[in-house]
Write a protein that holds these residues in place. Structure first.
Motif, short mmCIF file in Angstrom:
data_model
loop_
_atom_site.label_atom_id
_atom_site.label_comp_id
_atom_site.label_asym_id
_atom_site.label_seq_id
_atom_site.Cartn_x
_atom_site.Cartn_y
_atom_site.Cartn_z
N ARG A 82 -7.67 -2.88 1.31
CA ARG A 82 -7.65 -1.66 2.12
C ARG A 82 -8.57 -1.78 3.34
NH1 ARG A 82 -9.72 2.68 -0.40
NH2 ARG A 82 -10.66 1.46 -2.11
N SER B 200 -8.98 -4.20 -4.41
CA SER B 200 -8.47 -3.02 -3.70
C SER B 200 -9.30 -2.74 -2.46
CB SER B 200 -8.48 -1.81 -4.64
OG SER B 200 -8.08 -0.65 -3.95
N TRP C 187 0.83 -1.20 0.00
CA TRP C 187 0.00 0.00 0.00
C TRP C 187 0.87 1.26 0.00
CZ3 TRP C 187 -0.50 3.50 4.25
CH2 TRP C 187 -1.44 4.50 4.05
N VAL D 206 -1.22 -1.61 -3.90
CA VAL D 206 -1.82 -2.51 -2.92
C VAL D 206 -2.38 -3.78 -3.57
CG1 VAL D 206 -4.13 -1.45 -3.00
CG2 VAL D 206 -3.37 -2.62 -0.93
#
Length: 541
Positions: free
Chosen positions: A464, A460, A437, A442
């Motif tokens: 995250r 993603s 990240w 990422v």
């Protein structure tokens, strides 16, 4: 018959000499071939069914039930004497859960100073003690437990065991449920939750202080070799007079505990039960009205999510969303808060439609909404344990969210939460994804075996969100409801805060008391006691 003018003085003399009603019943025996019309003292969920079954628990979660012979029995040869009387009991029990391989907590035969168990807790405490008095000598409690869930806090050996308990639920002797075949000497396993009745014999020799526990399927004759045989000095445990009976409790899962027949004798072998006269156990279990089973106990194939090599991206994303939905129900939508405390890939089951469901609630705890869970034992699996647990030991919804974050990263990346490299360095998955990240790539952490199957914006989002759930500060993690909303696209995921720039999970875990030696056991359930022992070992290296 004595004249009235002599009867009263004689009664007073008997009472003075300790030969009153309890002593007069020193050799008392009773037999219940079914419980229709039986004179028992019951509380909680306990009841006698129309066909004569003693039912200790019903399809209600987190309650307890007790049934006792109504009068106390004399267990010492004389008041205040250390000389114990022998006793023997035989009973037939059966456990019926909503599923034939899964059950709530178990049940126990009990000898207790009182029939008042209002302060005892349900769930893993079997309605016998509470967390504050477990093991206290003042309990004056003897029990033989039939436990169907492994509870690490009591050092249980398995989720299908029989134990001899003194004043608490840390058994002084225990073994897997079963019996020894008289013909071959081989051990035959008995599943306590297979919905079939089983007969149990408990014998105590007051001279040798020997306790023998024997069990067998209902149609098998009593085995010659007992399952458990232990020397237990009950002279200071059981009071001069005490009550005999049964205790049971329910947990998160739905279950019913039954006693079909019961006999007892002081100073002699318990009378044989008339097997043909015993009431029959129910054939089926009524469907529970609560939706909790639809969330936590699917009719699922035992496929582990960790085997992500026999799953594509859409399947993995569906599994993540399914587990999030189940966790939301446990945390927010059920009548109580359920903190799972052991969310990990190997505790997730898949049904035929590849829906992910949480399983294995052996470490779960319940508490009322808006209250403090008060858990102080560190239990769970390394790699999924929130860093604050090493310091506070207090599990919470936030620590469950942390574990779910580790699970999301594991499913997306196809890597274990903690691994060791060739140089014995510990690599934490969260740290590795954080590095990706920070580098602005990422999605580069996604399992390369997925190839072009990945939906990038979903990947993603999962990565995250996994990092956000793994935030070092519990208050900075999203709630379970927010997690579900992020995954469904109903809420926009916030950007990760700058605090992550200097965040290192491995260092933080070590700072919070998770010793590096412990970190080499990434897929083992760890308790506070085990962590302490491992720290002692590492300190001597």
């Amino acid at each position: 018959m004595l004249p009235p003018d002599r009867a009263m003085p004689l009664l007073l003399l008997l009472l003075f000499l300790g030969l009153g009603p309890a002593a007069a019943a020193a050799d008392e025996q009773f037999v219940f071939d079914g419980f229709t019309g039986a004179n028992l003292t019951m509380d909680g969920m306990a009841t006698v069914t129309p066909n004569g079954l003693l039912q200790l628990s019903n399809a209600t979660s987190q309650l307890k039930g007790h049934a006792f012979f109504p009068t106390p029995l004399q267990f010492h040869r004389a008041p205040n004497s250390t000389a114990m009387q022998s006793f023997s009991t035989a009973f037939v029990i059966g456990i019926i859960g909503a599923y034939d391989t899964l059950s709530s907590h178990g049940m126990a035969f009990v000898v207790a100073k009182s029939r008042n168990f209002t302060s005892a807790l349900p769930g893993q405490f079997l309605g016998l003690v509470g967390s504050a008095n477990n093991g206290n000598a003042t309990n004056h409690l003897f029990a033989v437990e039939f436990d169907t869930i492994l509870n690490s806090e009591f050092n249980d050996m398995s989720g299908n065991h029989v134990g001899i308990d003194v004043n608490g639920l840390n058994s002084v002797d225990a073994d897997n449920a079963g019996y020894y075949d008289d013909a071959t000497g081989a051990f035959r396993n008995i599943s306590l939750v297979d919905r079939k009745p089983m007969q149990v014999w408990v014998d105590f020799d007051g001279r040798t202080m020997q306790v023998n526990v024997t069990m067998a399927p209902l149609q098998v004759a009593r085995p010659k070799k007992p399952l458990l045989s232990a020397t237990v000095n009950l002279s200071s445990v059981i009071d001069d007079t005490a009550y005999v009976g049964f205790s049971s409790s329910s947990g998160i899962l739905f279950c019913r505990h039954y006693v079909l027949g019961w006999s007892f004798k002081m100073n002699g072998a318990a009378p044989a039960l008339n097997i043909s006269s015993l009431p029959s156990m129910p054939v089926t279990f009524p469907k529970p009205r609560s939706k909790v089973l639809e969330i936590v106990l699917p009719i699922a194939s035992a496929l582990l999510v960790f085997a992500t090599a026999a799953l594509g991206w859409w399947q993995r994303f569906r599994i993540i969303k399914g587990v999030a939905s189940g966790l939301l129900y446990l945390h927010e939508d059920w009548e109580q808060v359920v903190v799972h405390r052991d969310i990990k890939a190997s505790n997730v089951l898949l049904d035929a439609d590849m829906n992910g469901r949480l399983g294995d609630f052996g470490l779960a705890r319940l508490y009322d909404h808006g209250t403090d869970p008060h858990t102080t034992h560190v239990v769970g699996t390394m790699g999924y344990l929130a860093p604050e647990l090493g310091h506070t030991g207090k599990a919470s919804k936030a620590s469950d969210v942390f574990a779910f974050g580790a699970f999301m990263l594991e499913v997306a990346c196809g890597r274990k939460p903690v691994v060791q490299d060739a140089r014995d360095n510990h690599l934490v998955l969260v740290d590795w994804v954080l590095d990706q990240w920070r580098a602005g790539t990422v999605t580069g952490a996604v399992d390369p075996r997925l190839g072009g199957d990945v939906v990038e914006h979903e990947a993603s989002l999962v990565l995250r969100l996994g990092l956000l759930c793994s935030h070092p500060l519990p208050g900075a993690r999203p709630t379970t409801r927010q997690v579900a909303q992020y995954l469904d696209g109903d809420l926009k995921l916030p950007e990760l805060s700058p605090t992550y720039q200097s965040f290192n999970m491995l260092a933080l875990m070590q700072d919070q008391g998770f010793d590096p030696y412990v970190m080499s056991y990434p897929m083992t359930s760890i308790t506070a006691g085990t962590m302490s022992q491992m720290s002692d070992l590492s300190g001597g290296r």
